[in-house]
Design an enzyme around this catalytic site. Sequence first.
Site, PDB file in Angstrom:
ATOM      1  N   PHE A 152      -2.044   3.417  -5.927  1.00 43.45           N
ATOM      2  CA  PHE A 152      -1.137   3.934  -4.903  1.00 43.45           C
ATOM      3  C   PHE A 152      -1.310   3.121  -3.629  1.00 43.45           C
ATOM      4  O   PHE A 152      -2.409   3.015  -3.093  1.00 43.45           O
ATOM      5  CB  PHE A 152      -1.396   5.416  -4.600  1.00 43.45           C
ATOM      6  CG  PHE A 152      -0.401   5.969  -3.621  1.00 43.45           C
ATOM      7  CD1 PHE A 152       0.887   6.303  -4.031  1.00 43.45           C
ATOM      8  CD2 PHE A 152      -0.720   6.120  -2.275  1.00 43.45           C
ATOM      9  CE1 PHE A 152       1.828   6.790  -3.123  1.00 43.45           C
ATOM     10  CE2 PHE A 152       0.217   6.606  -1.361  1.00 43.45           C
ATOM     11  CZ  PHE A 152       1.488   6.942  -1.793  1.00 43.45           C
ATOM     12  N   ASP A 237      -7.280  -2.316  -0.799  1.00 41.55           N
ATOM     13  CA  ASP A 237      -6.633  -1.218  -0.101  1.00 41.55           C
ATOM     14  C   ASP A 237      -7.685  -0.136   0.116  1.00 41.55           C
ATOM     15  O   ASP A 237      -8.024   0.611  -0.797  1.00 41.55           O
ATOM     16  CB  ASP A 237      -5.459  -0.694  -0.928  1.00 41.55           C
ATOM     17  CG  ASP A 237      -4.768   0.492  -0.275  1.00 41.55           C
ATOM     18  OD1 ASP A 237      -5.314   1.038   0.700  1.00 41.55           O
ATOM     19  OD2 ASP A 237      -3.681   0.867  -0.756  1.00 41.55           O
ATOM     20  N   LYS A 266      -5.498   6.368   7.041  1.00 43.22           N
ATOM     21  CA  LYS A 266      -6.030   7.726   6.899  1.00 43.22           C
ATOM     22  C   LYS A 266      -7.119   8.119   7.934  1.00 43.22           C
ATOM     23  O   LYS A 266      -6.786   8.605   8.987  1.00 43.22           O
ATOM     24  CB  LYS A 266      -6.477   7.968   5.472  1.00 43.22           C
ATOM     25  CG  LYS A 266      -5.276   7.990   4.514  1.00 43.22           C
ATOM     26  CD  LYS A 266      -5.543   8.745   3.231  1.00 43.22           C
ATOM     27  CE  LYS A 266      -4.273   9.113   2.505  1.00 43.22           C
ATOM     28  NZ  LYS A 266      -3.699   8.067   1.664  1.00 43.22           N
TER      29      LYS A 266
HETATM   30  C1  PLP Z   1      -2.475   7.299   1.428  1.00 42.53           C
HETATM   31  C2  PLP Z   1      -2.601   5.927   0.909  1.00 42.53           C
HETATM   32  C3  PLP Z   1      -1.667   4.930   1.254  1.00 42.53           C
HETATM   33  C4  PLP Z   1      -0.435   5.224   2.058  1.00 42.53           C
HETATM   34  O1  PLP Z   1      -0.736   5.569   3.378  1.00 42.53           O
HETATM   35  P1  PLP Z   1       0.426   6.170   4.300  1.00 42.53           P
HETATM   36  O2  PLP Z   1      -0.252   6.335   5.625  1.00 42.53           O
HETATM   37  O3  PLP Z   1       0.859   7.468   3.672  1.00 42.53           O
HETATM   38  O4  PLP Z   1       1.514   5.187   4.325  1.00 42.53           O
HETATM   39  C5  PLP Z   1      -1.879   3.652   0.778  1.00 42.53           C
HETATM   40  N1  PLP Z   1      -2.941   3.351   0.017  1.00 42.53           N
HETATM   41  C6  PLP Z   1      -3.857   4.280  -0.322  1.00 42.53           C
HETATM   42  C7  PLP Z   1      -5.032   3.876  -1.144  1.00 42.53           C
HETATM   43  C8  PLP Z   1      -3.718   5.605   0.092  1.00 42.53           C
HETATM   44  O5  PLP Z   1      -4.608   6.520  -0.276  1.00 42.53           O
END
Ligand code: PLP
Length: 412
Positions: A152, A237, A266
């Site tokens: 994700f 990420d 986050k």
């Molecule tokens: C939540 C998340 C995102 C997306 O972040 P947003 O602030 O909602 O755009 C991207 N990568 C990872 C691993 C995430 O947990």
Amino acid sequence: MPSAPTKETTMTAAEASAAFDPDALGAYLFSNYRRAPVAFERGSGCRLWSTAGKEYLDFVAGIAVCSLGHADPRLAAAIADQAARLLHVSNLYWIPEQAEAARRLVQASGGAFQRAFFCNSGAEANEALIKIARKRGSASGRYEIVVADNSFHGRTLGALAATGNPAYHRGFAPLPEGFRFVPFNDLGALEAAIGERTCAVLLEPIQGEGGVYPATTEYLQGAERLCRKHDLLFLLDEVQTGIGRTGLMFAFEHYGVTPHAIALAKGLGGGVAVGAVLAQEEAANLQPGEHGTTFGGNPLAMAAVIAVQKALTEDGVLQNATAMGRVLQQRLEALVQSSRGAAISVRGKGLLLAVALDPALPAPKVVERCFERGLLVNAVRPDTIRMAPPLVVTEGEIDRAVGILGEALAAE
Ligand SMILES: *Cc1c(COP(=O)(O)O)cnc(C)c1O
């Protein structure tokens, strides 16, 4: 000790939830979220109080966002103080708070990175990683990024195209090209996917939204080795795993690897919307006119980043996360042992943990039972409960939460 809310509520919880009308609240909003029938009016540390006056223990933390918990006085004061002076000026000018936030994050990386770029969300941080990779590859006609199934990376089109979940793609074609998917934790598949057009590999050290699946050490070390061998950017990420969530400031530190760049968001601002890319000098390749964002790195967001960094590194919050991560893992392992098969195993690192359940016991049902008993957790898979409490969580709160989860698993 944080005190309970002083506001008197005359309605009982039952009366208030009877009066609670999601249809009225949703009348003017898009319907794109599935929401639990509750709204909160106040928080303190790991606790939240609903508009009905009921207290909850928060092991969701705004989806791994509220790193210092709710209403942290240090963060609140930093934001209030900054708001009273200056909220925003744009990147047409120098922003000293941005320089200081960058300096702190670079320092916290222990020499892994030299530079920071600030944006407003996780998706945006990944968009920046994608542009960094493509720009570097463009000199040699390379643009393809290898990404993982079940990943994700966010909901914007580029980040969505990199996300390994077909359900999220449906209805939004055509997506940007240039992403090649491989099974996670399969080094042979990763090697086989690297070709003439490959410019980068982008992975989550722990697949958070995918169900809290950690990469193996051999996998991330192998991925890094392949990137060096083929002159690719090695990108992680860390939107969910970064900023102390896994018990270290960054999850890559668990693995003995050094990525060229990482995406953060986050927990970075403790609840204030902010994202960032931390990069080695060679990956900090975006020049004037090539990338930017109006709100990126504004004084308000930077005050939040600095306050969170201070709390983590100077006030012992990072050490607490390390220690409490061990406690939570231990308690959950014990719960698995005593649950008569209702809970099967524990996955994750630090304070990003998941409990896999007996598939006959739907995770949403368990989430609902926890909710009724005053504990907020969420289901990251139909058979998996995620626990991601604030990094300031205490042992007592962990015991209470795991106790409630145990009751929820045992309930008829
Ligand atoms: C939540 C998340 C995102 C997306 O972040 P947003 O602030 O909602 O755009 C991207 N990568 C990872 C691993 C995430 O947990």
